[in-house]
Design a protein around this motif. Structure first.
Motif, PDB file in Angstrom:
ATOM      1  N   ILE A  10      21.746 -21.821  53.518  1.00 21.27           N
ATOM      2  CA  ILE A  10      22.756 -21.830  54.567  1.00 21.27           C
ATOM      3  C   ILE A  10      23.763 -22.947  54.327  1.00 21.27           C
ATOM      4  O   ILE A  10      24.947 -22.792  54.588  1.00 21.27           O
ATOM      5  CB  ILE A  10      22.097 -21.942  55.957  1.00 21.27           C
ATOM      6  N   GLY A  11      23.296 -24.076  53.784  1.00 20.95           N
ATOM      7  CA  GLY A  11      24.203 -25.174  53.495  1.00 20.95           C
ATOM      8  C   GLY A  11      25.241 -24.818  52.449  1.00 20.95           C
ATOM      9  O   GLY A  11      26.330 -25.374  52.436  1.00 20.95           O
ATOM     10  N   LEU A  12      24.933 -23.900  51.568  1.00 23.11           N
ATOM     11  CA  LEU A  12      25.871 -23.487  50.531  1.00 23.11           C
ATOM     12  C   LEU A  12      26.842 -22.416  51.018  1.00 23.11           C
ATOM     13  O   LEU A  12      27.881 -22.196  50.411  1.00 23.11           O
ATOM     14  CB  LEU A  12      25.108 -22.963  49.308  1.00 23.11           C
ATOM     15  N   LEU A  13      26.494 -21.741  52.074  1.00 23.05           N
ATOM     16  CA  LEU A  13      27.341 -20.684  52.614  1.00 23.05           C
ATOM     17  C   LEU A  13      28.247 -21.232  53.701  1.00 23.05           C
ATOM     18  O   LEU A  13      27.957 -22.254  54.313  1.00 23.05           O
ATOM     19  CB  LEU A  13      26.486 -19.570  53.225  1.00 23.05           C
ATOM     20  N   GLY A  14      29.291 -20.522  53.963  1.00 25.55           N
ATOM     21  CA  GLY A  14      30.131 -20.804  55.118  1.00 25.55           C
ATOM     22  C   GLY A  14      29.958 -19.680  56.113  1.00 25.55           C
ATOM     23  O   GLY A  14      29.279 -18.681  55.830  1.00 25.55           O
ATOM     24  N   PRO A  15      30.551 -19.794  57.271  1.00 23.74           N
ATOM     25  CA  PRO A  15      30.398 -18.737  58.272  1.00 23.74           C
ATOM     26  C   PRO A  15      30.903 -17.370  57.802  1.00 23.74           C
ATOM     27  O   PRO A  15      30.293 -16.353  58.105  1.00 23.74           O
ATOM     28  CB  PRO A  15      31.199 -19.229  59.471  1.00 23.74           C
ATOM     29  N   ILE A  16      31.988 -17.355  57.042  1.00 26.11           N
ATOM     30  CA  ILE A  16      32.521 -16.076  56.549  1.00 26.11           C
ATOM     31  C   ILE A  16      31.474 -15.374  55.689  1.00 26.11           C
ATOM     32  O   ILE A  16      31.179 -14.192  55.887  1.00 26.11           O
ATOM     33  CB  ILE A  16      33.812 -16.291  55.727  1.00 26.11           C
ATOM     34  N   GLN A  17      30.900 -16.107  54.733  1.00 31.04           N
ATOM     35  CA  GLN A  17      29.900 -15.507  53.850  1.00 31.04           C
ATOM     36  C   GLN A  17      28.672 -15.083  54.642  1.00 31.04           C
ATOM     37  O   GLN A  17      28.062 -14.058  54.362  1.00 31.04           O
ATOM     38  CB  GLN A  17      29.492 -16.484  52.746  1.00 31.04           C
TER      39      GLN A  17
END
Length: 131
Positions: A10-17
């Motif tokens: 989750i830390g590597l992703l952003g809300p869009i992803q």
């Protein structure tokens, strides 16, 4: 259930992803509906939920899904999102259509700067190490 792996991913992703992944993951977990998510801008996505043939849904399921969309904002330290629901199965439409937008919080912006800095410093360290 995923523990530390969940936090790392989750830390590597952003809300869009994350919203785009909801469409992919939900299709694998749910047999009742097909989910499709699409990015509209850097802080806005649209999500379509279409029930599979023979599936009977109840009106509370729209509210339940909107709760999922709201929960994403808390994962990323965002302010509560604005959720529009222009089309609904229970108003005679063929699909439920959600438009989710959010305002990025100061904490989220700081995290983005931290991640970019870490990436740049990693590249610099690798360059110095090998040259």
């Amino acid at each position: 259930a995923l523990g530390t792996l969940k936090g790392s991913v989750i830390g590597l992703l952003g809300p869009i992803q994350y919203y785009e992944l909801i469409g992919t993951i939900a299709n694998k977990l749910s047999r009742s509906s097909k989910y499709k998510a699409r990015k509209l801008s850097h802080n806005k996505v649209e999500i379509f939920v279409t029930p599979n043939p023979g599936t009977v849904e109840e009106p509370y399921q729209c509210e339940n899904r909107m709760g999922y969309w709201e929960a994403v904002s808390s994962i990323f330290s965002l302010e509560p999102p604005r959720i529009e629901h222009p089309k609904c199965l229970f108003k005679g439409d063929e699909t439920c259509h959600y438009i989710v937008s959010w305002k990025e919080s100061r904490a989220f912006i700081i995290k983005k700067i931290r991640n970019a800095t870490a990436a740049i410093l990693s590249v610099v360290c690798l360059y110095v190490l090998y040259y």
